[in-house]
Motif scaffolding. Structure first.
Motif, mmCIF file in Angstrom:
data_model
loop_
_atom_site.group_PDB
_atom_site.id
_atom_site.type_symbol
_atom_site.label_atom_id
_atom_site.label_comp_id
_atom_site.label_asym_id
_atom_site.label_seq_id
_atom_site.Cartn_x
_atom_site.Cartn_y
_atom_site.Cartn_z
ATOM 1 N N PHE A 178 2.109 4.262 -12.515
ATOM 2 C CA PHE A 178 1.643 5.598 -12.908
ATOM 3 C C PHE A 178 2.196 6.707 -12.017
ATOM 4 C CE2 PHE A 178 -1.561 2.745 -14.753
ATOM 5 C CZ PHE A 178 -1.520 3.180 -16.071
ATOM 6 N N ASP A 179 3.148 6.376 -11.156
ATOM 7 C CA ASP A 179 3.829 7.362 -10.317
ATOM 8 C C ASP A 179 2.822 8.198 -9.521
ATOM 9 O OD1 ASP A 179 6.031 8.686 -9.251
ATOM 10 O OD2 ASP A 179 6.045 10.218 -10.819
ATOM 11 N N ILE A 180 1.880 7.510 -8.884
ATOM 12 C CA ILE A 180 0.829 8.183 -8.114
ATOM 13 C C ILE A 180 1.434 8.855 -6.881
ATOM 14 C CG2 ILE A 180 -1.295 7.812 -6.777
ATOM 15 C CD1 ILE A 180 -1.620 7.594 -9.866
ATOM 16 N N SER A 181 0.977 10.103 -6.626
ATOM 17 C CA SER A 181 1.492 10.844 -5.466
ATOM 18 C C SER A 181 0.540 10.780 -4.284
ATOM 19 C CB SER A 181 1.706 12.315 -5.843
ATOM 20 O OG SER A 181 0.445 12.940 -6.107
ATOM 21 N N GLU A 201 6.853 -2.060 -0.826
ATOM 22 C CA GLU A 201 8.143 -2.228 -0.124
ATOM 23 C C GLU A 201 8.803 -3.540 -0.525
ATOM 24 O OE1 GLU A 201 7.411 -1.843 4.065
ATOM 25 O OE2 GLU A 201 7.427 0.358 4.015
ATOM 26 N N SER A 202 8.001 -4.585 -0.679
ATOM 27 C CA SER A 202 8.549 -5.901 -1.058
ATOM 28 C C SER A 202 9.143 -5.870 -2.459
ATOM 29 C CB SER A 202 7.442 -6.971 -0.983
ATOM 30 O OG SER A 202 6.940 -7.078 0.328
ATOM 31 N N LEU A 203 8.618 -4.955 -3.303
ATOM 32 C CA LEU A 203 9.132 -4.813 -4.668
ATOM 33 C C LEU A 203 10.253 -3.775 -4.753
ATOM 34 C CD1 LEU A 203 5.693 -4.970 -6.505
ATOM 35 C CD2 LEU A 203 7.569 -6.597 -6.812
ATOM 36 N N GLY A 204 10.641 -3.224 -3.611
ATOM 37 C CA GLY A 204 11.758 -2.280 -3.577
ATOM 38 C C GLY A 204 11.387 -0.866 -3.973
ATOM 39 N N TYR A 205 10.076 -0.550 -3.971
ATOM 40 C CA TYR A 205 9.620 0.792 -4.343
ATOM 41 C C TYR A 205 9.690 1.685 -3.107
ATOM 42 C CZ TYR A 205 6.656 4.294 -6.714
ATOM 43 O OH TYR A 205 6.157 5.425 -7.309
ATOM 44 N N THR A 206 10.400 2.781 -3.182
ATOM 45 C CA THR A 206 10.671 3.588 -1.986
ATOM 46 C C THR A 206 9.899 4.911 -1.931
ATOM 47 O OG1 THR A 206 12.612 4.543 -3.083
ATOM 48 C CG2 THR A 206 12.988 2.612 -1.669
ATOM 49 N N LYS A 207 9.293 5.339 -3.050
ATOM 50 C CA LYS A 207 8.569 6.616 -3.030
ATOM 51 C C LYS A 207 7.372 6.536 -2.084
ATOM 52 C CE LYS A 207 5.793 9.777 -5.785
ATOM 53 N NZ LYS A 207 5.298 10.189 -7.106
ATOM 54 N N GLU A 208 7.206 7.553 -1.246
ATOM 55 C CA GLU A 208 6.071 7.577 -0.332
ATOM 56 C C GLU A 208 4.832 8.093 -1.060
ATOM 57 O OE1 GLU A 208 4.504 9.659 3.816
ATOM 58 O OE2 GLU A 208 6.448 10.228 2.982
ATOM 59 N N ILE A 209 3.745 7.375 -0.906
ATOM 60 C CA ILE A 209 2.457 7.810 -1.450
ATOM 61 C C ILE A 209 1.622 8.327 -0.285
ATOM 62 C CG2 ILE A 209 0.303 7.053 -2.545
ATOM 63 C CD1 ILE A 209 1.935 5.088 -4.206
ATOM 64 N N LYS A 210 1.020 9.489 -0.470
ATOM 65 C CA LYS A 210 0.198 10.073 0.598
ATOM 66 C C LYS A 210 -1.226 9.530 0.519
ATOM 67 C CE LYS A 210 2.946 14.291 0.772
ATOM 68 N NZ LYS A 210 3.005 15.735 0.455
#
Length: 422
Positions: A178-181, A201-210
């Motif tokens: 859901f592209d949570i910020s 991180e293990s799934l390669g997702y790089t966006k930082e969630i606050k």
């Protein structure tokens, strides 16, 4: 719904407005044993009552296929492994750690089982994510910097034996989907955060969630965390007791926060609220403070609207309700005073004859505009005066032997006098 849950919802609402982003309500229902029928409807109704403006509601269970696919990817990438350890064996390890006064950590027994051994094994298994190879760091908007070592995170279960996802895994994957910020939640979730970061991180997702973790709410008297045994911890109970949603919201946002003004609405809070200024220390729930805030919101409310909340539709009744605010904290208490006014009154101890005489007089009285004129009329018709007039008169008009001045009350109930006396 606990007041801690409502606090999370209100602050998420404020942030979503400030960031101009969607607010998502996620029903975390993958652990079927913990689901209670009807509670979801109750929660959503309460959120609506408190003006929490969510865009949509999603159910975690609807994403099970994605959770399974992500777990398969981790297994194929050798970042996760099948764990065949029985509950008994794991419990034995926990007891051993407890005996040695050490924190329990998974032994790693199944981590290096060969593919051939797995092929020949028919035992049920869970899926565990391997512990990270580096420290997990993140910044909390309230509490500052955190750093967890691989030992702290451990190799933890992401799929149960029935292949449903564990809480942390489902949350981490859903946050990606859901592209949570931003995630705002209670500080009891603090240790879940490094695990969820590690999953992504293990799934390669790089966006930082606050992240922001709200400090606990403590019972004012005991100093302990507000539990479900505390009546005031239940949002539904507070509403049923007659606390206005706007007042409850006001008080909850005040917890651990120093606002520019003490009495405000949710919309006003959006203008100045800064999540980083919430105190890091636990907040204490003070019911007396809530009573004060509730009275202030009752005083500020439009009289017609207040009368409708109390079951009427008359500005005079709303004004009458405000007369009682000095001795009442909630709408339930005010309603009991109004009910007493319109209740059937048979007799008054110690003034039986006087009350009977006065009641007969009032039932035959013409419409009288002014309270002083009413008193004069009763005295002229019955001879009653002093205490023998005022005690029965107060009881006849209000159903009580004490309270606000009758000169304040009479102008607001004179149009109902026939009904009140009857």
């Amino acid at each position: 719904m606990h007041i801690g849950n409502l606090r999370v919802a209100l602050i998420n609402h404020i942030l979503s407005k400030q960031l101009n982003e969607e607010l998502l309500i996620r029903i975390e229902d993958t652990d079927k044993k913990r689901n209670i029928e009807g509670k979801e409807k109750e929660i959503l109704e309460l959120l609506t009552l408190f003006s929490v403006d969510f865009t949509r509601v999603v159910h975690q269970s609807e994403n099970i296929k994605y959770h399974t696919q992500m777990a398969m990817k981790l297994l194929l990438d050798k970042k996760a492994f099948n764990c065949y350890c029985s509950d008994e064996a794991l419990e034995k390890d926990r007891e051993e750690a407890k005996k040695n006064k050490q924190p329990y950590r998974y032994s790693g027994f199944c981590e290096n089982i060969s593919d051939e051994a797995k092929f020949h094994c028919n035992a049920p298994f869970t899926v565990r994510l391997k512990k990270p190879e580096h420290n997990i760091k993140f910044t909390d908007a309230i509490k500052g910097e955190f750093e967890y070592k691989p030992f702290d995170v451990d190799s933890f279960i992401i799929l149960r034996e029935d292949k449903t996802p564990m809480y942390n895994f489902a949350c981490a994957v859903d946050d990606m989907l859901f592209d949570i910020s931003t995630v705002v939640r209670g500080e009891d979730h603090l240790t879940n955060t490094p695990k969820q970061i590690h999953i992504r991180e293990s799934l390669g997702y790089t966006k930082e969630i606050k992240y922001a973790h709200l400090p606990m709410i403590l019972n004012m008297e005991t100093g302990k965390k507000m539990s479900k045994r505390d009546d005031a911890s239940s949002v539904k109970w507070l509403v049923e007791q007659g606390y206005l949603p706007v007042a409850i919201s006001n008080y909850i946002i005040l917890l651990g926060y120093n606002p520019p003004k003490e009495i405000f609405t949710l919309e006003e809070a959006q203008e100045w609220f800064d999540i980083s200024k919430i105190s890091k220390a636990s907040a204490k729930f003070d019911i007396d403070k809530l009573k004060f805030i509730n009275r202030e919101h009752l005083k500020a409310m439009d009289e017609l609207r207040l009368s409708k909340i109390l079951g009427y539709a008359d500005t005079d009744i709303g004004t009458l309700a405000k007369v009682y605010i000095e001795e009442c904290d909630t709408t339930v208490q005010i309603k009991s005073r109004l009910n007493a006014i319109f209740s059937k009154k048979e007799s008054l101890d110690g003034f039986e004859e006087e009350f009977k005489t006065l009641k007969e007089c009032l039932s035959k009285a013409p419409f009288i505009e002014d309270f002083n004129d009413l008193k004069k009329y009763i005295t002229q018709q019955t001879g009653l005066k002093g205490k023998k007039l005022f005690m029965p008169l107060r009881f006849a008009l209000t159903g009580a032997t004490s309270g606000p001045n009758l000169s304040e009350i009479y102008p607001l109930i004179k149009n109902y006098l026939g009904e009140i006396v009857k």
